[in-house]
Design a protein around this motif. Structure first.
Motif, PDB file in Angstrom:
ATOM      1  N   ILE A 194      12.938   1.435  17.915  1.00  0.00           N
ATOM      2  CA  ILE A 194      12.105   1.174  16.733  1.00  0.00           C
ATOM      3  C   ILE A 194      11.703  -0.291  16.705  1.00  0.00           C
ATOM      4  N   THR A 195      12.635  -1.173  17.047  1.00  0.00           N
ATOM      5  CA  THR A 195      12.350  -2.609  17.049  1.00  0.00           C
ATOM      6  C   THR A 195      11.267  -2.939  18.074  1.00  0.00           C
ATOM      7  N   LEU A 196      11.305  -2.287  19.228  1.00  0.00           N
ATOM      8  CA  LEU A 196      10.274  -2.516  20.241  1.00  0.00           C
ATOM      9  C   LEU A 196       8.889  -2.118  19.721  1.00  0.00           C
ATOM     10  N   VAL A 197       8.823  -1.013  18.992  1.00  0.00           N
ATOM     11  CA  VAL A 197       7.542  -0.507  18.496  1.00  0.00           C
ATOM     12  C   VAL A 197       7.033  -1.347  17.330  1.00  0.00           C
ATOM     13  N   TYR A 198       7.907  -1.662  16.383  1.00  0.00           N
ATOM     14  CA  TYR A 198       7.466  -2.316  15.146  1.00  0.00           C
ATOM     15  C   TYR A 198       7.712  -3.821  15.120  1.00  0.00           C
ATOM     16  N   GLY A 199       8.520  -4.320  16.028  1.00  0.00           N
ATOM     17  CA  GLY A 199       8.725  -5.755  16.176  1.00  0.00           C
ATOM     18  C   GLY A 199       9.149  -6.465  14.910  1.00  0.00           C
ATOM     19  N   ASP A 200       8.484  -7.575  14.637  1.00  0.00           N
ATOM     20  CA  ASP A 200       8.832  -8.441  13.514  1.00  0.00           C
ATOM     21  C   ASP A 200       8.638  -7.772  12.161  1.00  0.00           C
ATOM     22  N   ARG A 201       7.710  -6.822  12.082  1.00  0.00           N
ATOM     23  CA  ARG A 201       7.497  -6.149  10.791  1.00  0.00           C
ATOM     24  C   ARG A 201       8.771  -5.453  10.332  1.00  0.00           C
ATOM     25  N   LEU A 202       9.472  -4.807  11.252  1.00  0.00           N
ATOM     26  CA  LEU A 202      10.718  -4.146  10.915  1.00  0.00           C
ATOM     27  C   LEU A 202      11.769  -5.172  10.510  1.00  0.00           C
ATOM     28  N   ASN A 203      11.896  -6.221  11.285  1.00  0.00           N
ATOM     29  CA  ASN A 203      12.882  -7.257  11.001  1.00  0.00           C
ATOM     30  C   ASN A 203      12.631  -7.875   9.621  1.00  0.00           C
ATOM     31  N   ASN A 204      11.376  -8.176   9.339  1.00  0.00           N
ATOM     32  CA  ASN A 204      11.041  -8.755   8.028  1.00  0.00           C
ATOM     33  C   ASN A 204      11.329  -7.770   6.901  1.00  0.00           C
ATOM     34  N   ALA A 205      11.009  -6.508   7.130  1.00  0.00           N
ATOM     35  CA  ALA A 205      11.243  -5.496   6.098  1.00  0.00           C
ATOM     36  C   ALA A 205      12.726  -5.318   5.826  1.00  0.00           C
ATOM     37  N   LEU A 206      13.531  -5.388   6.870  1.00  0.00           N
ATOM     38  CA  LEU A 206      14.967  -5.198   6.706  1.00  0.00           C
ATOM     39  C   LEU A 206      15.648  -6.392   6.057  1.00  0.00           C
ATOM     40  N   HIS A 207      15.112  -7.577   6.269  1.00  0.00           N
ATOM     41  CA  HIS A 207      15.804  -8.783   5.824  1.00  0.00           C
ATOM     42  C   HIS A 207      15.135  -9.516   4.666  1.00  0.00           C
ATOM     43  N   THR A 208      14.022  -8.988   4.180  1.00  0.00           N
ATOM     44  CA  THR A 208      13.374  -9.597   3.026  1.00  0.00           C
ATOM     45  C   THR A 208      13.967  -8.987   1.771  1.00  0.00           C
ATOM     46  N   PRO A 209      14.535  -9.801   0.888  1.00  0.00           N
ATOM     47  CA  PRO A 209      15.132  -9.230  -0.319  1.00  0.00           C
ATOM     48  C   PRO A 209      14.071  -8.550  -1.179  1.00  0.00           C
ATOM     49  N   LYS A 210      14.432  -7.384  -1.718  1.00  0.00           N
ATOM     50  CA  LYS A 210      13.538  -6.622  -2.589  1.00  0.00           C
ATOM     51  C   LYS A 210      14.002  -6.808  -4.033  1.00  0.00           C
ATOM     52  N   PRO A 211      13.078  -6.941  -4.960  1.00  0.00           N
ATOM     53  CA  PRO A 211      13.498  -7.055  -6.352  1.00  0.00           C
ATOM     54  C   PRO A 211      14.151  -5.758  -6.815  1.00  0.00           C
ATOM     55  N   LEU A 212      15.144  -5.887  -7.664  1.00  0.00           N
ATOM     56  CA  LEU A 212      15.798  -4.702  -8.200  1.00  0.00           C
ATOM     57  C   LEU A 212      14.892  -3.956  -9.160  1.00  0.00           C
ATOM     58  N   TYR A 213      13.942  -4.656  -9.742  1.00  0.00           N
ATOM     59  CA  TYR A 213      13.038  -4.041 -10.702  1.00  0.00           C
ATOM     60  C   TYR A 213      11.621  -4.478 -10.379  1.00  0.00           C
ATOM     61  N   SER A 214      10.757  -3.532 -10.226  1.00  0.00           N
ATOM     62  CA  SER A 214       9.345  -3.829 -10.024  1.00  0.00           C
ATOM     63  C   SER A 214       8.563  -3.045 -11.057  1.00  0.00           C
ATOM     64  N   LYS A 215       7.771  -3.730 -11.851  1.00  0.00           N
ATOM     65  CA  LYS A 215       7.031  -3.066 -12.922  1.00  0.00           C
ATOM     66  C   LYS A 215       6.142  -1.955 -12.377  1.00  0.00           C
ATOM     67  N   ASP A 216       5.495  -2.188 -11.223  1.00  0.00           N
ATOM     68  CA  ASP A 216       4.615  -1.179 -10.660  1.00  0.00           C
ATOM     69  C   ASP A 216       5.376   0.085 -10.277  1.00  0.00           C
ATOM     70  N   VAL A 217       6.582  -0.081  -9.753  1.00  0.00           N
ATOM     71  CA  VAL A 217       7.369   1.070  -9.357  1.00  0.00           C
ATOM     72  C   VAL A 217       7.822   1.854 -10.580  1.00  0.00           C
ATOM     73  N   MET A 218       8.033   1.173 -11.665  1.00  0.00           N
ATOM     74  CA  MET A 218       8.585   1.803 -12.854  1.00  0.00           C
ATOM     75  C   MET A 218       7.526   2.359 -13.812  1.00  0.00           C
ATOM     76  N   ALA A 224      -2.188  -1.515 -17.514  1.00  0.00           N
ATOM     77  CA  ALA A 224      -1.120  -2.487 -17.254  1.00  0.00           C
ATOM     78  C   ALA A 224       0.257  -1.855 -17.443  1.00  0.00           C
ATOM     79  N   ASP A 225       0.316  -0.796 -18.253  1.00  0.00           N
ATOM     80  CA  ASP A 225       1.599  -0.179 -18.577  1.00  0.00           C
ATOM     81  C   ASP A 225       1.829   1.170 -17.909  1.00  0.00           C
ATOM     82  N   TYR A 226       0.759   1.860 -17.538  1.00  0.00           N
ATOM     83  CA  TYR A 226       0.880   3.229 -17.028  1.00  0.00           C
ATOM     84  C   TYR A 226      -0.037   3.463 -15.838  1.00  0.00           C
ATOM     85  N   ASP A 227       0.337   4.455 -15.016  1.00  0.00           N
ATOM     86  CA  ASP A 227      -0.537   4.955 -13.959  1.00  0.00           C
ATOM     87  C   ASP A 227      -1.180   6.236 -14.472  1.00  0.00           C
ATOM     88  N   PHE A 228      -2.408   6.493 -14.035  1.00  0.00           N
ATOM     89  CA  PHE A 228      -3.152   7.628 -14.570  1.00  0.00           C
ATOM     90  C   PHE A 228      -3.692   8.527 -13.478  1.00  0.00           C
TER      91      PHE A 228
END
Length: 154
Positions: free
Chosen positions: A10-34, A57-61
């Motif tokens: 997987i690392t060979l195929v996706y390279g740095d994108r995978l590494n960045n995705a795995l090691h970039t901290p994600k917020p515990l709360y994202s307004k868009d996700v919620m 701003a508050d809802y998806d439709f």
């Protein structure tokens, strides 16, 4: 062993994108996700556009101009947190839609709020008796709509 070689492949195929995705901290709360999802059903697209403008701003439709198309979309397994529906529409009115929703085991607990220009007490009473959560007369105040949606989603 297998996991290690799989990760290397997987690392060979996706390279740095995978590494960045795995090691970039994600917020515990994202307004868009919620954001809660609201289904708007009205034969006048301008109503859907107006509601989306005020509340995006508050809802998806998701918007449908036909009640039967909206119902079929829900039956396909698409989920929403609340339904805002017009009462008077061609092909199927809001009352018939409400009855179908409340008879469906998977949909019956979705709150339904009606928006309508029809100022008839008997219509409002029959909708509320059939399981509607609220009824708002058009033209509506956007702040009032927002507060009633918030209350229905509790």
């Amino acid at each position: 062993m297998y996991q290690s070689s799989l990760l290397e492949s997987i690392t060979l195929v996706y390279g740095d994108r995978l590494n960045n995705a795995l090691h970039t901290p994600k917020p515990l709360y994202s307004k868009d996700v919620m954001k809660k999802k609201i289904l708007i059903i009205d034969d006048k697209p301008a109503i859907g556009q107006l509601i989306t403008l005020y509340l995006s701003a508050d809802y998806d439709f998701r918007f449908f101009s036909n009640a039967m198309d909206a119902y079929n979309w829900l039956k396909e397994g698409n989920s929403v947190d609340l339904i805002l529906s017009d009462y008077t529409m061609p092909e199927m009115n809001g009352y018939d839609l409400l009855i179908m929703i409340k008879q469906n085991e998977f949909l019956k607990n979705i709150p339904v709020i009606f928006l309508s220009g029809e100022d008839n007490s008997n219509t409002r009473i029959s909708l509320l008796e059939a399981g509607a959560d609220d009824f708002i007369l058009k033209p509506f105040n956007p702040l009032e709509l927002k507060l009633r949606i918030k209350k229905a989603l509790k």
